[in-house]
Design a protein around this motif. Structure first.
Motif, PDB file in Angstrom:
ATOM      1  N   GLU A  80      -1.419  -5.262  -7.598  1.00 18.89           N
ATOM      2  CA  GLU A  80      -1.210  -3.817  -7.742  1.00 18.89           C
ATOM      3  C   GLU A  80      -0.809  -3.467  -9.178  1.00 18.89           C
ATOM      4  OE1 GLU A  80       1.182  -0.168  -5.512  1.00 18.89           O
ATOM      5  OE2 GLU A  80       1.810  -2.256  -5.178  1.00 18.89           O
TER       6      GLU A  80
ATOM      7  N   ARG B 155      -3.859  -3.747 -11.363  1.00 20.53           N
ATOM      8  CA  ARG B 155      -4.700  -2.578 -11.078  1.00 20.53           C
ATOM      9  C   ARG B 155      -4.212  -1.358 -11.862  1.00 20.53           C
ATOM     10  NH1 ARG B 155      -5.373  -0.012  -4.945  1.00 20.53           N
ATOM     11  NH2 ARG B 155      -6.344   1.965  -5.548  1.00 20.53           N
TER      12      ARG B 155
ATOM     13  N   HIS C 278      -6.369  -4.055  -3.840  1.00 13.55           N
ATOM     14  CA  HIS C 278      -5.846  -4.010  -5.208  1.00 13.55           C
ATOM     15  C   HIS C 278      -6.721  -4.830  -6.148  1.00 13.55           C
ATOM     16  CE1 HIS C 278      -2.411  -1.758  -4.039  1.00 13.55           C
ATOM     17  NE2 HIS C 278      -1.744  -2.737  -3.465  1.00 13.55           N
TER      18      HIS C 278
END
Length: 329
Positions: free
Chosen positions: A93, A96, A132
Motif C-alpha cells: 500500500e 502504491r 495494492h
C-alpha cells in the motif's frame, strides 16, 4: 540540470521535467511544438559529463539519480519480500501511494527492485495485497522507462486475471510491449471477456487495450480468434445510438469494416453490424452510396432472407433506404 535526456525532436531536457510533461498527456516537444515520434528518453551522456566537470570545477556536488532516497526510505521495498501478510500488505500500500505521487518516485521505486517483488505479490493469497500490488504496478507503468521492466518481470499473466486485466491498457501503449503482451497466453480471451461482461470501466479499458494491441498487425488474428468481433460490434451498436458516437463512428470510416462483418461474421455479429449500418446510413446519401459501392446490397438481401429476426428487420430497412436513394437520384 542533473539528468539530461534527449527526446525524438533532438531537444534536451531534464529527465524529471520532461517525464512530468509527458505524464500530463502532452505528446509534443515543449520547445519546437513538434509531435514526438516516440516517447523514448535517451540519456545525453555528453552534456551529463559537462555538467559533472562544471560541478567539480566549481565545488558543486552532483547527486546521482540512483543514489537519491525514496520519499520515506527503501524499507517499504524491503518489507515487500518478507515478513507477515499484514506487513506485506502495508508495504504494498505504501509503494502504491509513493508511485502515485511523482515521476521521481516511480523511477526510484523501480531502481530499488520493487517491480519483480510486486509481480510476485500478484499471486499472494491476500486479496488486499494483490490489489495494492497491481495498482502499484499500474502507477509505476505511467513512467515509460518502467513499462518494459514490468513486462519482462512476467506481470502480464497475473494481471489479465479477472477485472485486473483492465490495467493492460497502460502497458499496451508501448510498441515493444504490444508484441510481448499479445503473445502471452490468455490475454485476448481475458480482454474479450471483460469487453463483453465487465463493469463500465472494465469495458472501456478493455476496448482501449484491445485497440492498442491490435495496432501491431500480428495481434489482429489473435484478437479475432479470441472472439473480439461479437462484443466489439455490440458495443458499437450502443455507441452509435448517441449522436456524438454516431458522428465519431462516421469519422472513423467504419462502414467498410461492417460490410466485411456482413460478409464473414457469425449470425449474432451480422445482426449487430446491420443495426449499426442502419443507424449510420439512414437518410444519409453518402453512407448509402458507400454501401452500394462496397457490394453490400447482395449481402443485405441474403441477411434479409436468412438472418435472425432482428437482422432481417435491419437488413430490410437498409434495402428500403437504398431503393429510396435510387428513386431520388
Amino acid at each position: 540540470m542533473r539528468d539530461p535526456v534527449v527526446v525524438s525532436t533532438g531537444q534536451t531536457y531534464e529527465r524529471s521535467s520532461i517525464q512530468r510533461w509527458i505524464d500530463s498527456g502532452n505528446l509534443s516537444c515543449p520547445k519546437t511544438q513538434q509531435r514526438l515520434q516516440n516517447l523514448a528518453l535517451t540519456p545525453n551522456y555528453v552534456l551529463r559529463s559537462l555538467i559533472i566537470q562544471w560541478c567539480e570545477a566549481n565545488s558543486r556536488r552532483v547527486v546521482s539519480r540512483g543514489r537519491r532516497r525514496l520519499g520515506a526510505d527503501r524499507g517499504a521495498v524491503r518489507r515487500l519480500s518478507g515478513g507477515s501478510v499484514v506487513a506485506q500488505r502495508a508495504a504494498a500500500e505504501e509503494i502504491r501511494s509513493l508511485a502515485r505521487r511523482s515521476t521521481d518516485n516511480r523511477i526510484l521505486i523501480a531502481e530499488a527492485g520493487a517491480v519483480p517483488v510486486l509481480v510476485g505479490l500478484l499471486a499472494a493469497g491476500d486479496a488486499a495485497t494483490q490489489e495494492h500490488a497491481v495498482t502499484a504496478l499500474l502507477n509505476l507503468s505511467i513512467c515509460d522507462s518502467n513499462k518494459a521492466l514490468i513486462i519482462l518481470s512476467g506481470a502480464v499473466g497475473p494481471i489479465v486475471q479477472g477485472e485486473r486485466g483492465v490495467r493492460l491498457f497502460s502497458l499496451s501503449l508501448d510498441d515493444e510491449n504490444k508484441v510481448v503482451i499479445g503473445s502471452s497466453p490468455g490475454v485476448f480471451e481475458a480482454l474479450v471477456a471483460l469487453l463483453r461482461d465487465g463493469s463500465a470501466r472494465g469495458r472501456r479499458d478493455a476496448a482501449t487495450a484491445l485497440f492498442n494491441l491490435c495496432i501491431y498487425s500480428g495481434n489482429k488474428p489473435r484478437a479475432v480468434h479470441a472472439g473480439v468481433l461479437a462484443p466489439a460490434v455490440a458495443l458499437l451498436s450502443v455507441v452509435v445510438s448517441h449522436q456524438e458516437g454516431k458522428a465519431a463512428a462516421a469519422r472513423a470510416n467504419v462502414i467498410p469494416l461492417l460490410v466485411e462483418v456482413l460478409r464473414a461474421g457469425q449470425p449474432q455479429v451480422k445482426e449487430n453490424a446491420a443495426a449499426v449500418l442502419l443507424t449510420l446510413c439512414k437518410k444519409d446519401a453518402e453512407g448509402l452510396g458507400s454501401l452500394e459501392g462496397l457490394g453490400a446490397v447482395k449481402l443485405l438481401a441474403e441477411l434479409a432472407h436468412s438472418g435472425t429476426d432482428r437482422a432481417r428487420r435491419k437488413a430490410a430497412g437498409l434495402l428500403e433506404q437504398l431503393k429510396k436513394l435510387r428513386r431520388t437520384s
